[in-house]
Write a protein that holds these residues in place. Structure first.
Motif, short mmCIF file in Angstrom:
data_model
loop_
_atom_site.label_atom_id
_atom_site.label_comp_id
_atom_site.label_asym_id
_atom_site.label_seq_id
_atom_site.Cartn_x
_atom_site.Cartn_y
_atom_site.Cartn_z
N ALA A 1 0.81 -1.22 0.00
CA ALA A 1 0.00 0.00 0.00
C ALA A 1 0.84 1.26 0.00
O ALA A 1 1.98 1.28 0.48
CB ALA A 1 -0.94 0.01 1.21
N VAL A 2 0.26 2.31 -0.54
CA VAL A 2 0.81 3.66 -0.47
C VAL A 2 -0.12 4.51 0.38
O VAL A 2 -1.35 4.45 0.20
CB VAL A 2 0.96 4.29 -1.87
N TYR A 3 0.44 5.28 1.29
CA TYR A 3 -0.36 6.21 2.09
C TYR A 3 -0.19 7.63 1.54
O TYR A 3 0.94 8.08 1.32
CB TYR A 3 0.08 6.17 3.56
N HIS A 4 -1.30 8.30 1.31
CA HIS A 4 -1.26 9.71 0.87
C HIS A 4 -1.51 10.61 2.07
O HIS A 4 -2.62 10.62 2.62
CB HIS A 4 -2.31 9.98 -0.20
N PRO A 5 -0.51 11.39 2.49
CA PRO A 5 -0.70 12.33 3.61
C PRO A 5 -1.32 13.63 3.10
O PRO A 5 -0.66 14.42 2.43
CB PRO A 5 0.74 12.55 4.10
N SER A 6 -2.57 13.84 3.40
CA SER A 6 -3.27 15.02 2.87
C SER A 6 -2.72 16.31 3.45
O SER A 6 -2.18 16.35 4.56
CB SER A 6 -4.77 14.92 3.17
N CYS A 7 -2.87 17.37 2.68
CA CYS A 7 -2.39 18.69 3.13
C CYS A 7 -3.08 19.12 4.42
O CYS A 7 -2.45 19.72 5.30
CB CYS A 7 -2.66 19.74 2.05
N SER A 8 -4.37 18.83 4.54
CA SER A 8 -5.10 19.24 5.74
C SER A 8 -4.52 18.60 6.99
O SER A 8 -4.40 19.23 8.04
CB SER A 8 -6.58 18.89 5.61
N LEU A 9 -4.15 17.32 6.89
CA LEU A 9 -3.60 16.64 8.06
C LEU A 9 -2.20 17.13 8.40
O LEU A 9 -1.96 17.54 9.54
CB LEU A 9 -3.59 15.12 7.84
N ILE A 10 -1.30 17.10 7.43
CA ILE A 10 0.10 17.37 7.78
C ILE A 10 0.40 18.86 7.90
O ILE A 10 1.27 19.26 8.67
CB ILE A 10 1.06 16.70 6.79
N GLU B 1 2.20 -4.10 3.77
CA GLU B 1 3.52 -3.52 3.52
C GLU B 1 3.33 -2.11 2.97
O GLU B 1 2.70 -1.91 1.93
CB GLU B 1 4.28 -4.36 2.49
N MET B 2 3.87 -1.12 3.67
CA MET B 2 3.75 0.27 3.25
C MET B 2 4.92 0.64 2.35
O MET B 2 6.08 0.36 2.65
CB MET B 2 3.71 1.20 4.47
N LEU B 3 4.61 1.29 1.23
CA LEU B 3 5.60 1.63 0.23
C LEU B 3 5.79 3.14 0.13
O LEU B 3 4.81 3.89 0.05
CB LEU B 3 5.16 1.11 -1.15
N PRO B 4 7.03 3.61 0.11
CA PRO B 4 7.26 5.05 -0.10
C PRO B 4 7.17 5.37 -1.58
O PRO B 4 7.40 4.52 -2.44
CB PRO B 4 8.70 5.23 0.41
N ILE B 5 6.82 6.61 -1.89
CA ILE B 5 6.79 7.06 -3.29
C ILE B 5 7.51 8.40 -3.40
O ILE B 5 7.74 9.08 -2.40
CB ILE B 5 5.35 7.21 -3.83
N ALA B 6 7.83 8.79 -4.60
CA ALA B 6 8.46 10.08 -4.84
C ALA B 6 7.49 11.21 -4.50
O ALA B 6 6.28 11.10 -4.75
CB ALA B 6 8.89 10.18 -6.31
N ASN B 7 8.01 12.26 -3.90
CA ASN B 7 7.20 13.45 -3.57
C ASN B 7 5.92 13.07 -2.81
O ASN B 7 4.84 13.55 -3.11
CB ASN B 7 6.83 14.22 -4.84
#
Length: 239
Positions: free
Chosen positions: A132-141, A161-167
């Motif tokens: 999986a990929v987690y998207h950290p929303s602007c509102s949260l972070i 399994e959490m996967l990092p992505i670019a940007n």
């Protein structure tokens, strides 16, 4: 522990299962969930468009609704929580309302923030096989400073399994009414986000903000990508 549930318009009208699962999860974690029926829209769409004065009736209605008690207020929508947190600023010209708004804002928590920081829980017994990929929303972070809490919960989901992505922390391009007013720019932003997500070939895209998931999920669907889009509460309720 007793808590109030702030359902939000998106949960109410578009993602009812997110609302239902949030209540079930809180109950499983030992909370008694109260739903103040007078609650309505927080005014975020009009606030994002700059219509502060026109949004005040909605803001005041929400304040009154949650003044029914002094219990914590929990919501699965970070963007709505971020809007309510700014009520004291919006109502600064009306000191009495600004004070009332501050008291409500101080009791309001995004779901993962509440679970990790106030219930002291990072493992809810969830299980989900896959990558999986987690998207950290602007509102949260950026607005709520909720960065590590969702990741701590996801790290304890068995089989995931959490996967990092670019940007990874770059905006998806939704931004409320930004996606309507600046649709071409927004479209390019979400296109880039989906490109980075697709590069690591995940089974799931996970987020804690419905609006971002709708935006990214729409692009994923249009591109025919085999990626399942899930709100974090869907993951935490997986067994």
């Amino acid at each position: 522990m007793k808590v109030n549930f702030f359902v939000t318009c998106l949960c109410d009208t578009v993602k009812a299962n997110v609302a239902k699962k949030t209540v079930l999860l809180l109950e499983q974690l030992g909370c008694e969930v109260i739903f103040p029926e007078e609650q309505g829209c927080c005014g975020q769409p009009s606030l994002n468009s700059g219509y502060i004065e026109g949004s005040k009736p909605a803001m005041k209605n929400l304040i009154r609704a949650f003044e029914c008690n002094d219990l914590p207020i929990v919501t699965p929508a970070g963007s709505c929580a971020a809007s309510v947190k700014r009520y004291p600023e919006y109502l600064a010209s009306e000191p009495e309302w600004a004070e009332r708004a501050q008291k409500v804002a101080d009791r309001l928590f995004e779901l993962t923030q509440f679970i990790v920081n106030h219930l002291g829980t990072v493992n809810v017994g969830a299980r989900l096989e896959g990558r999986a990929v987690y998207h950290p929303s602007c509102s949260l972070i950026r607005k709520l400073n909720v960065r590590e809490e969702p990741l701590k919960l996801l790290a304890n989901v068995e089989g995931l399994e959490m996967l990092p992505i670019a940007n990874q922390e770059t905006c998806c391009g939704f931004g409320g009414t930004f996606s309507v007013k600046m649709s071409e720019i927004s479209g390019e932003m979400v296109k880039e986000k989906v490109h980075h997500i697709s590069d690591v070939e995940p089974d799931y895209l996970i987020g804690a903000d419905i609006s971002c998931l709708m935006n990214i999920g729409g692009r994923i669907s249009r591109e025919g990508k085999p990626i399942k889009v899930m709100h974090i509460v869907d993951v935490l309720m997986s067994r």
